[in-house]
Design a protein around this motif. Structure first.
Motif, PDB file in Angstrom:
ATOM      1  N   UNK A  35     -14.620  32.512 -14.548  1.00 20.25           N
ATOM      2  CA  UNK A  35     -15.249  32.080 -13.295  1.00 20.25           C
ATOM      3  C   UNK A  35     -14.540  30.851 -12.712  1.00 20.25           C
ATOM      4  N   UNK A  36     -14.639  30.723 -11.398  1.00 24.09           N
ATOM      5  CA  UNK A  36     -14.093  29.519 -10.776  1.00 24.09           C
ATOM      6  C   UNK A  36     -14.907  28.325 -11.252  1.00 24.09           C
ATOM      7  N   UNK A  37     -14.396  27.151 -11.015  1.00 20.86           N
ATOM      8  CA  UNK A  37     -15.103  25.939 -11.414  1.00 20.86           C
ATOM      9  C   UNK A  37     -16.481  25.871 -10.763  1.00 20.86           C
ATOM     10  N   UNK A  38     -16.523  26.218  -9.494  1.00 20.60           N
ATOM     11  CA  UNK A  38     -17.796  26.193  -8.757  1.00 20.60           C
ATOM     12  C   UNK A  38     -18.768  27.244  -9.311  1.00 20.60           C
ATOM     13  N   UNK A  39     -18.250  28.447  -9.571  1.00 14.47           N
ATOM     14  CA  UNK A  39     -19.094  29.507 -10.140  1.00 14.47           C
ATOM     15  C   UNK A  39     -19.639  29.090 -11.503  1.00 14.47           C
ATOM     16  N   UNK A  40     -18.779  28.501 -12.323  1.00 13.82           N
ATOM     17  CA  UNK A  40     -19.217  28.062 -13.648  1.00 13.82           C
ATOM     18  C   UNK A  40     -20.313  27.005 -13.522  1.00 13.82           C
ATOM     19  N   UNK A  41     -20.114  26.051 -12.621  1.00 15.74           N
ATOM     20  CA  UNK A  41     -21.116  25.000 -12.415  1.00 15.74           C
ATOM     21  C   UNK A  41     -22.453  25.614 -12.005  1.00 15.74           C
ATOM     22  N   UNK A  42     -22.406  26.609 -11.123  1.00 15.86           N
ATOM     23  CA  UNK A  42     -23.648  27.275 -10.706  1.00 15.86           C
ATOM     24  C   UNK A  42     -24.280  28.061 -11.841  1.00 15.86           C
ATOM     25  N   UNK A  43     -23.469  28.790 -12.612  1.00 15.46           N
ATOM     26  CA  UNK A  43     -23.986  29.597 -13.722  1.00 15.46           C
ATOM     27  C   UNK A  43     -24.648  28.730 -14.789  1.00 15.46           C
ATOM     28  N   UNK A  44     -24.016  27.597 -15.098  1.00 16.91           N
ATOM     29  CA  UNK A  44     -24.519  26.749 -16.177  1.00 16.91           C
ATOM     30  C   UNK A  44     -25.445  25.642 -15.683  1.00 16.91           C
ATOM     31  N   UNK A  53     -13.782  18.921 -15.039  1.00 17.74           N
ATOM     32  CA  UNK A  53     -13.252  18.166 -16.179  1.00 17.74           C
ATOM     33  C   UNK A  53     -13.013  19.093 -17.374  1.00 17.74           C
ATOM     34  N   UNK A  54     -13.946  20.023 -17.615  1.00 18.91           N
ATOM     35  CA  UNK A  54     -13.784  20.970 -18.723  1.00 18.91           C
ATOM     36  C   UNK A  54     -12.547  21.841 -18.496  1.00 18.91           C
ATOM     37  N   UNK A  55     -12.369  22.340 -17.286  1.00 19.05           N
ATOM     38  CA  UNK A  55     -11.220  23.193 -16.992  1.00 19.05           C
ATOM     39  C   UNK A  55      -9.920  22.406 -17.114  1.00 19.05           C
ATOM     40  N   UNK A  71      -7.196  32.937  -9.604  1.00 22.32           N
ATOM     41  CA  UNK A  71      -8.242  32.482 -10.547  1.00 22.32           C
ATOM     42  C   UNK A  71      -7.638  32.058 -11.885  1.00 22.32           C
ATOM     43  N   UNK A  72      -8.316  31.146 -12.559  1.00 24.88           N
ATOM     44  CA  UNK A  72      -7.895  30.720 -13.892  1.00 24.88           C
ATOM     45  C   UNK A  72      -8.098  31.870 -14.866  1.00 24.88           C
ATOM     46  N   UNK A  73      -7.268  31.887 -15.906  1.00 22.08           N
ATOM     47  CA  UNK A  73      -7.318  32.946 -16.908  1.00 22.08           C
ATOM     48  C   UNK A  73      -7.201  32.350 -18.308  1.00 22.08           C
ATOM     49  N   UNK A  74      -7.697  33.104 -19.283  1.00 20.14           N
ATOM     50  CA  UNK A  74      -7.555  32.734 -20.692  1.00 20.14           C
ATOM     51  C   UNK A  74      -6.083  32.881 -21.076  1.00 20.14           C
ATOM     52  N   UNK A  75      -5.601  31.962 -21.888  1.00 21.11           N
ATOM     53  CA  UNK A  75      -4.199  32.000 -22.307  1.00 21.11           C
ATOM     54  C   UNK A  75      -3.864  33.309 -23.017  1.00 21.11           C
ATOM     55  N   UNK A  76      -2.592  33.664 -22.942  1.00 22.93           N
ATOM     56  CA  UNK A  76      -2.079  34.815 -23.695  1.00 22.93           C
ATOM     57  C   UNK A  76      -1.252  34.343 -24.891  1.00 22.93           C
ATOM     58  N   UNK A  77      -1.123  33.040 -25.051  1.00 19.59           N
ATOM     59  CA  UNK A  77      -0.315  32.439 -26.112  1.00 19.59           C
ATOM     60  C   UNK A  77      -0.984  32.655 -27.469  1.00 19.59           C
TER      61      UNK A  77
END
Length: 124
Positions: A35-44, A53-55, A71-77
């Motif tokens: 989720x975007x930072x804004x979406x995450x803030x709304x969800x939580x 700050x978390x992102x 959009x941000x994604x989970x690393x593939x590393x």
């Protein structure tokens, strides 16, 4: 997304921990959009600055990446993913050992109890 916040740790640290747990358990897959930072803030129901700050911290740790305006994604590393799992396991082991040591349980007894419990849980 359901996160139970405690009053001991900063919220952004708890958000990062939640992401690490989701990554370690496979609920967040490598390359998965988050989720975007804004979406995450709304969800939580947290402050958008806290989500930011978390992102930012997760990007610095290599847990997530953002390319341009995508959009941000989970690393593939694979190394980062492996380190996340090992970090969570080590934290759990440390907490367990610290709590068992306070009641002076011999190592062989602890190991037998852990093995029995682990085997029992695996068979259910």
């Amino acid at each position: 997304m359901d996160v139970k916040f405690n009053n001991r740790d900063p919220v952004y640290v708890q958000v990062i921990r939640h992401f690490k747990e989701q990554i370690a358990t496979g609920l967040f897959e490598p390359g998965q959009e988050i989720p975007s930072r804004r979406e995450l803030a709304n969800q939580l129901k947290i402050n958008p600055n806290t989500a930011q700050r978390a992102y930012k911290e997760m990007e610095e740790q290599g847990l997530i990446f953002t390319e341009g305006n995508l959009p941000s994604r989970i690393t593939k590393d694979e190394q980062v993913l492996k380190m996340v799992r090992e970090e969570l396991i080590q934290e759990a082991v440390d907490a367990f050992v610290d709590s068992v040591r306070t009641i002076n349980v011999p190592l062989h007894e602890v190991l037998n109890l852990v093995k029995t419990k682990y085997d029992r849980e695996s068979n259910e």
